[in-house]
Design an enzyme around this catalytic site. Structure first.
Site, PDB file in Angstrom:
ATOM      1  N   LYS A 280      24.481   5.741  19.170  1.00  0.00           N
ATOM      2  CA  LYS A 280      24.350   6.917  18.310  1.00  0.00           C
ATOM      3  C   LYS A 280      25.535   7.849  18.527  1.00  0.00           C
ATOM      4  O   LYS A 280      26.321   7.685  19.460  1.00  0.00           O
ATOM      5  CB  LYS A 280      23.039   7.651  18.613  1.00  0.00           C
TER       6      LYS A 280
ATOM      7  N   HIS B 236      10.534   8.773  26.031  1.00  0.00           N
ATOM      8  CA  HIS B 236      11.829   9.233  26.533  1.00  0.00           C
ATOM      9  C   HIS B 236      11.606  10.143  27.736  1.00  0.00           C
ATOM     10  O   HIS B 236      10.758  11.043  27.696  1.00  0.00           O
ATOM     11  CB  HIS B 236      12.594   9.986  25.443  1.00  0.00           C
TER      12      HIS B 236
ATOM     13  N   TYR C  18      46.891  33.448  21.224  1.00  0.00           N
ATOM     14  CA  TYR C  18      46.114  34.552  20.666  1.00  0.00           C
ATOM     15  C   TYR C  18      45.627  35.509  21.754  1.00  0.00           C
ATOM     16  O   TYR C  18      45.107  35.082  22.784  1.00  0.00           O
ATOM     17  CB  TYR C  18      44.895  34.018  19.910  1.00  0.00           C
TER      18      TYR C  18
ATOM     19  N   CYS D  27      44.049  26.818  20.613  1.00  0.00           N
ATOM     20  CA  CYS D  27      43.993  27.128  19.184  1.00  0.00           C
ATOM     21  C   CYS D  27      43.266  26.005  18.430  1.00  0.00           C
ATOM     22  O   CYS D  27      42.880  24.995  19.014  1.00  0.00           O
ATOM     23  CB  CYS D  27      45.406  27.292  18.625  1.00  0.00           C
TER      24      CYS D  27
END
Length: 383
Positions: free
Chosen positions: A48, A175, A273, A320
């Site tokens: 998955k 599970h 930044y 970034c």
């Protein structure tokens, strides 16, 4: 505007940032798991989330050739992708299914996990329409609190399914919520409940071929757990939530890029930044063409490390969307085009997905799954 057509003379496209997938390491991990669980147990290989970021189609094709019994996905569309990629193995859809997905699920011969009574007649009708018998697994919630029927509902649920001719109960599953915490109250409670459920099922003589709950952590730490098949996920890709797994694992994925720009700047220069990093002295800063849009987390700003020339160099300034800066002042003669390893080995140094996860307070699952789709997966041939 008409785009130019590719010709035979075109060169192969080059990508500066890639996730390199070592299929030999994948098969090594599978082999180690097989030796540990013994020949009598089958394997549901969990692929998955694009095989935990490794590329579901190619990984599944490799696992199919290696003889796993079943592939496990979370979503119907993940199963469809594998079928369209030529995978023929049984595919177990372990997540939720909506009624609108039932025609596709049956058409692509996917095996649903059931825990909602309302879907049973709809699945029967579609299976009859397509002239097939549909195998299903029943999921029981033994303490995860996520998906599954409650244990006290199981007998009634089974009786409902047995009324229908086109649905065959192939598996029972649950599970574990704490398989990596041996001795936890929740884990021991789930195991006791699981054993009671199996004892209750004996009275039905259903001949259920697949009874399973062992994920990667349980495979490693609870060897004698009543689970056949077992469901390895993370361990297939070279990692374990158990600190010292009882078998050898090799990381399958290397996340790497290249230096695309170099500059030497004076002390006091702000980087990226917000100027969250100021150079303390004259420094050489390298720009890498990778950022949080590629799955290199913004949280790695000013705390991550990458490998260049076999040495660790720090991430400086904010990561970034498309670029990350690293300080290569202590690297001898860095050059544009030099390789930078974000996850993986370079020389004698190694940065694991687990280590990266530790820097940002998460788990290796999230680091691996988060590597973006625009990062090409490049597969190393099996040696």
């Amino acid at each position: 505007m008409k785009m130019p057509q590719a010709t035979k003379a075109d060169k192969k496209e080059f990508f500066p940032t890639v996730a390199e997938i070592d299929l030999s390491a994948l098969l090594h991990n599978l082999g180690e798991i097989r030796k540990w669980i013994g020949p009598e147990r089958q394997i549901i290989a969990v692929v998955k989330a694009d095989a935990y970021g490794h590329g579901a189609v190619r990984i599944s094709q490799t696992l199919e050739e290696a003889g796993v019994s079943v592939l496990g996905v979370a979503l119907v569309q993940e199963g469809i992708e594998l079928r369209q990629g030529g995978v023929r193995l049984p595919i177990l859809v372990m997540g939720s299914i909506l009624k609108e997905q039932i025609p596709s699920l049956v058409d692509y011969r996917l095996t649903p996990v059931l825990f909602q009574s309302a879907l049973i007649p709809l699945l029967e009708k579609e299976a009859e329409s397509q002239g097939v018998t549909l195998p299903v697994h029943i999921k029981i919630d033994t303490g995860m609190g996520r998906l599954g029927i409650l244990p006290e509902e199981l007998i009634t649920f089974i009786k409902k399914i047995l009324r229908y001719k086109r649905i065959k109960i192939e598996g029972i599953m649950t599970h574990l919520a704490d398989a990596d915490r041996i001795g936890s109250k929740n884990l021991s409670g789930q195991i006791r409940l699981w054993e009671k459920i199996l004892a209750d099922l004996d009275a039905f003589h259903l001949n259920i071929s697949q009874i399973h709950l062992a994920n990667s952590a349980a495979i490693a730490s609870l060897r004698n757990l009543k689970s056949n098949p077992v469901r390895p996920g993370l361990s297939l890709y070279g990692y374990s939530s158990i600190k010292k797994p009882p078998f050898s694992l090799e990381p399958v994925l290397t996340f790497k890029t290249r230096i695309v720009h170099l500059k030497t700047v004076p002390a006091g220069t702000p980087i990226s930044y917000g100027g969250t990093f100021i150079t303390p002295c004259q420094s050489t800063i390298a720009t890498l063409p990778v950022g949080y849009a590629d799955g290199y987390w913004r949280a790695l700003s000013n705390c991550g490390k990458v490998l260049i020339h076999g040495k660790r160099v720090p991430v400086v300034g904010r990561v970034c969307m498309d670029m990350t800066m690293v300080d290569v002042t202590n690297i001898t003669a860095p050059q544009i085009g030099d390789e930078a390893v974000l996850i993986g080995k370079q020389g004698k140094e190694f940065i694991s997905a687990e280590e990266v996860a530790g820097w940002i307070g998460t788990i290796p699952y999230e680091v691996l799954c988060g590597i973006g789709k625009r990062v090409p997966r490049i597969y190393k041939d099996i040696s």
